[in-house]
Design a protein around this motif. Structure first.
Motif, mmCIF file in Angstrom:
data_model
loop_
_atom_site.group_PDB
_atom_site.id
_atom_site.type_symbol
_atom_site.label_atom_id
_atom_site.label_comp_id
_atom_site.label_asym_id
_atom_site.label_seq_id
_atom_site.Cartn_x
_atom_site.Cartn_y
_atom_site.Cartn_z
ATOM 1 N N LYS A 120 0.752 -1.266 0.068
ATOM 2 C CA LYS A 120 0.189 0.071 -0.130
ATOM 3 C C LYS A 120 1.101 1.218 0.109
ATOM 4 C CE LYS A 120 -4.291 -1.878 2.170
ATOM 5 N NZ LYS A 120 -4.948 -1.757 3.919
ATOM 6 N N TYR A 171 1.163 5.671 -1.514
ATOM 7 C CA TYR A 171 0.379 6.881 -2.444
ATOM 8 C C TYR A 171 2.081 7.739 -2.958
ATOM 9 C CZ TYR A 171 1.760 10.382 1.898
ATOM 10 O OH TYR A 171 1.921 10.850 2.205
ATOM 11 N N GLN A 188 -1.036 11.006 -5.946
ATOM 12 C CA GLN A 188 -2.805 10.379 -5.977
ATOM 13 C C GLN A 188 -3.310 11.384 -4.310
ATOM 14 O OE1 GLN A 188 -1.762 6.071 -6.921
ATOM 15 N NE2 GLN A 188 -4.496 6.505 -7.998
ATOM 16 N N LYS A 189 -2.580 10.759 -3.772
ATOM 17 C CA LYS A 189 -3.024 11.212 -2.142
ATOM 18 C C LYS A 189 -3.572 10.945 -1.364
ATOM 19 C CE LYS A 189 0.408 15.112 -1.953
ATOM 20 N NZ LYS A 189 1.459 14.287 -2.989
ATOM 21 N N GLY A 190 -3.911 9.746 -1.723
ATOM 22 C CA GLY A 190 -4.959 8.772 -1.171
ATOM 23 C C GLY A 190 -6.526 9.158 -2.026
ATOM 24 N N ASN A 228 -5.849 7.137 2.608
ATOM 25 C CA ASN A 228 -4.429 7.559 2.114
ATOM 26 C C ASN A 228 -3.811 6.625 1.952
ATOM 27 O OD1 ASN A 228 -5.340 10.268 3.759
ATOM 28 N ND2 ASN A 228 -5.218 8.824 5.895
ATOM 29 N N PHE A 229 -3.674 5.301 1.271
ATOM 30 C CA PHE A 229 -2.479 3.922 1.520
ATOM 31 C C PHE A 229 -3.326 3.824 0.300
ATOM 32 C CE2 PHE A 229 -0.816 5.456 5.081
ATOM 33 C CZ PHE A 229 0.461 5.361 5.001
ATOM 34 N N LEU A 230 -2.872 3.352 -0.958
ATOM 35 C CA LEU A 230 -3.800 2.908 -2.364
ATOM 36 C C LEU A 230 -3.410 1.590 -1.898
ATOM 37 C CD1 LEU A 230 -4.272 6.098 -4.589
ATOM 38 C CD2 LEU A 230 -6.301 4.669 -3.180
ATOM 39 N N GLY A 244 -0.910 6.983 -10.849
ATOM 40 C CA GLY A 244 -0.908 6.657 -9.696
ATOM 41 C C GLY A 244 -1.104 4.643 -10.324
#
Length: 113
Positions: free
Chosen positions: A34, A36, A39-41, A54-56, A87
């Protein structure tokens, strides 16, 4: 030898694996991660409540290759993982000093075959 580490979108994993197999690369390591970047989530709504993610989810691929395959490997990953959207991920290349196949004791390029 080099180690190529790629952070990509999870749904692109099969495309990248097929591209690397097409180059004759036989093994790779995949880890679900996970993170970022730009994108910043993002924000999601669950049962009427809004919350920040917050984490993709991403996938980290690691493959050790002979130096002469580096450009083809990076290009194959780039072509297979690219969606054109923010992303898509990153590729990192680092040197590898030594490789040893534990079972046989083969080293370096023989250990990669």
């Amino acid at each position: 030898m080099k180690i190529v580490t790629a952070i990509i979108k999870p749904f692109k994993l099969d495309d990248v694996r097929e591209a690397l197999t097409g180059l004759g690369i036989q093994g790779l390591t995949v880890t679900e991660v996970k993170g970022y970047g730009r994108q910043k989530g993002h924000t999601e709504i669950y049962r009427g409540a809004e919350y920040a993610v917050n984490f993709l989810p991403k996938v980290k691929i690691e493959v050790v290759i002979p130096t002469d395959l580096l450009e083809k490997t990076v290009q194959a990953i780039t072509d297979a993982a690219k969606t054109g959207q923010i992303g898509d991920g990153k590729i990192f290349v680092s040197p590898v000093e030594q490789t040893v196949r534990i079972r046989t004791g083969e080293t370096d390029t023989q250990a990669l075959e």
